[in-house]
Scaffold this active site. Structure first.
Site, mmCIF file in Angstrom:
data_model
loop_
_atom_site.group_PDB
_atom_site.id
_atom_site.type_symbol
_atom_site.label_atom_id
_atom_site.label_comp_id
_atom_site.label_asym_id
_atom_site.label_seq_id
_atom_site.Cartn_x
_atom_site.Cartn_y
_atom_site.Cartn_z
ATOM 1 N N ASN A 168 -5.893 12.918 13.710
ATOM 2 C CA ASN A 168 -6.115 12.917 12.257
ATOM 3 C C ASN A 168 -4.954 13.551 11.515
ATOM 4 O O ASN A 168 -4.902 14.785 11.374
ATOM 5 C CB ASN A 168 -7.421 13.647 11.927
ATOM 6 C CG ASN A 168 -8.641 12.896 12.407
ATOM 7 O OD1 ASN A 168 -8.895 12.816 13.611
ATOM 8 N ND2 ASN A 168 -9.383 12.318 11.486
ATOM 9 N N ASN A 170 -9.911 9.236 4.011
ATOM 10 C CA ASN A 170 -9.805 10.374 4.915
ATOM 11 C C ASN A 170 -10.226 11.658 4.217
ATOM 12 O O ASN A 170 -10.159 11.780 2.986
ATOM 13 C CB ASN A 170 -8.372 10.493 5.439
ATOM 14 C CG ASN A 170 -7.960 9.271 6.245
ATOM 15 O OD1 ASN A 170 -8.770 8.700 6.977
ATOM 16 N ND2 ASN A 170 -6.720 8.839 6.084
ATOM 17 N N TYR A 209 -10.362 -2.322 12.459
ATOM 18 C CA TYR A 209 -9.087 -1.592 12.466
ATOM 19 C C TYR A 209 -8.774 -1.091 13.876
ATOM 20 O O TYR A 209 -7.675 -1.293 14.397
ATOM 21 C CB TYR A 209 -9.147 -0.418 11.494
ATOM 22 C CG TYR A 209 -8.053 0.595 11.705
ATOM 23 C CD1 TYR A 209 -6.747 0.335 11.309
ATOM 24 C CD2 TYR A 209 -8.325 1.825 12.323
ATOM 25 C CE1 TYR A 209 -5.738 1.265 11.514
ATOM 26 C CE2 TYR A 209 -7.322 2.751 12.525
ATOM 27 C CZ TYR A 209 -6.027 2.469 12.120
ATOM 28 O OH TYR A 209 -5.025 3.382 12.339
ATOM 29 N N LEU A 241 6.064 -8.470 6.783
ATOM 30 C CA LEU A 241 6.350 -8.764 8.181
ATOM 31 C C LEU A 241 5.291 -9.632 8.851
ATOM 32 O O LEU A 241 5.521 -10.141 9.954
ATOM 33 C CB LEU A 241 6.542 -7.462 8.964
ATOM 34 C CG LEU A 241 7.818 -6.698 8.599
ATOM 35 C CD1 LEU A 241 7.824 -5.325 9.249
ATOM 36 C CD2 LEU A 241 9.064 -7.482 9.007
ATOM 37 N N SER A 276 -3.648 4.561 17.486
ATOM 38 C CA SER A 276 -4.702 5.410 16.931
ATOM 39 C C SER A 276 -5.684 5.822 18.012
ATOM 40 O O SER A 276 -5.916 5.078 18.973
ATOM 41 C CB SER A 276 -5.445 4.633 15.839
ATOM 42 O OG SER A 276 -6.651 5.256 15.487
ATOM 43 N N ASN A 302 0.837 -1.201 0.000
ATOM 44 C CA ASN A 302 0.000 0.000 0.000
ATOM 45 C C ASN A 302 0.871 1.250 0.000
ATOM 46 O O ASN A 302 0.536 2.261 0.611
ATOM 47 C CB ASN A 302 -0.934 0.002 1.219
ATOM 48 C CG ASN A 302 -2.025 1.048 1.101
ATOM 49 O OD1 ASN A 302 -2.519 1.334 0.017
ATOM 50 N ND2 ASN A 302 -2.393 1.645 2.222
ATOM 51 N N LYS A 359 -5.697 -2.139 16.810
ATOM 52 C CA LYS A 359 -4.813 -1.224 17.535
ATOM 53 C C LYS A 359 -4.913 -1.452 19.044
ATOM 54 O O LYS A 359 -3.897 -1.482 19.762
ATOM 55 C CB LYS A 359 -5.148 0.222 17.185
ATOM 56 C CG LYS A 359 -4.879 0.611 15.737
ATOM 57 C CD LYS A 359 -3.405 0.532 15.390
ATOM 58 C CE LYS A 359 -3.115 1.097 14.014
ATOM 59 N NZ LYS A 359 -1.684 1.017 13.651
#
Length: 340
Positions: A180, A200, A150, A59, A124, A35, A154
């Site tokens: 943000n 976003n 997501y 990874l 986040s 990405n 985290k």
């Protein structure tokens, strides 16, 4: 210090690499480019005036992680690697859990094997779920009412790091809870280059301004905010990058969590107006129904980072809009301009 940046070819990773280099640190990037673009690291090298060492590896694959870390005599890891689109995580939850959690476990194992005892984790503000109080400080509950996979990855990774540190007390781990991130490097050489439709606000607004998208959809206008649209805490990516370096340089054995935000909220329509002022372009938008799971307001209390890390934001929303427009107008198709 010699710092490994996992996922270091991404938006925040490249900007952090620039600040690390400016502070005299050595950098190695490990990225699978799933990405991100190698061009981003070529541009980073242009900014810092030297090549960036790059190892291509996934990874989340244990053996690939072992091979990537093999032979690296490093002092610290800043762990960015992972999937990061909220909407995509809802559609592909098992992929998000597998990639984000497996990659972190593999990184922790490789750090342990090689005696690397400094870790900064890219977390986040989503770990806070629906905020119980504003602004949000680090004492706010974590992992309760999180609204998407997501965010759950985290929160889970934060717990994994805490558990790992308990049995390896020499580990100095810092959890950085972003609000943000926006903006770009002032050179316009590196910036946010989302694949497909941006998730976003600011990159979407920038693509409307440059003519790549026709119209912005504003999700909801009846929130209890200044103009009815959602309010978020926007932090310039260069301030965010500086926060990583401050966390790294001030880390000590244990686990510490810090909010990285400005402490100031801006609504969707305020961001639109600021971008119009920076770009000189009219941003066409329409109001559409609010999305399930969105909250009215998310604003950081950054006092802990201000006092303990000696870090605070220096750049404004206007600065972020200026730098984002500088990047977008010079690179309307992102890094694909160079064929990547």
């Amino acid at each position: 210090m010699h710092v490994i940046l996992t996922g270091g070819a991404g938006y925040i990773g490249t900007h952090t690499a620039v600040v690390l280099a400016e502070r005299g640190h050595e950098i190695t990037v490990i990225d699978d480019f799933s990405n991100s673009s190698p061009v981003a690291l070529q541009r980073t090298a242009e900014i810092i005036g030297r090549e960036v060492r790059v190892i291509e590896a996934d990874l989340a694959d244990r053996e690939a992680a072992r091979a990537a870390f093999s032979g690296l005599d490093a002092d610290a890891v800043i762990h960015f690697a992972g999937l990061k689109a909220v909407g995509e995580s809802v559609a592909e939850p098992t992929r998000y859990y597998r990639v984000n959690i497996d990659s972190t476990i593999n990184v922790l194992d490789q750090m342990r094997e090689r005696g690397i005892n400094r870790l900064v984790f890219s977390s986040s503000a989503t770990v806070y779920g629906n905020p119980e109080k504003l602004p949000i400080d680090e004492s706010h509950r974590v992992g309760v009412g999180v609204t998407n996979p997501y965010g759950w990855t985290k929160a889970m990774i934060e717990q994994i790091i805490r558990d790992a540190q308990k049995i390896h007390p020499e580990l100095a781990a810092v959890l950085l809870r972003y609000f943000n991130p926006v903006g770009a490097h002032p050179s316009g050489l590196i910036g946010e280059d989302p694949s497909g439709i941006p998730n976003n606000l600011m990159p979407f607004v920038a693509q409307v301004a440059v003519g790549k998208r026709e119209q912005l959809s504003v999700f909801g206008d009846s929130y209890p905010t200044v103009d009815g649209t959602g309010v978020r805490d926007y932090i310039h990516v260069m301030d965010l990058a500086a926060g990583h370096v401050a966390a790294l340089e001030n880390s000590k054995p244990g686990v510490a969590a810090y909010n990285l935000g400005s402490g100031t909220g801006s609504s969707v329509l305020e961001v639109v107006a600021a971008f119009e002022a920076a770009s000189g372009r009219k941003i066409d938008y329409r109001i559409v129904p609010a999305r399930a799971g969105d909250v009215a307001e998310m604003v950081a209390d950054p006092h802990k980072a201000n006092t303990e890390l000696g870090w605070r934001t220096e750049l404004t929303l206007a600065d972020a809009c200026r730098d984002s427009w500088n990047w977008q107008s010079a690179n309307p198709n992102g890094y694909a301009e160079q064929g990547e």
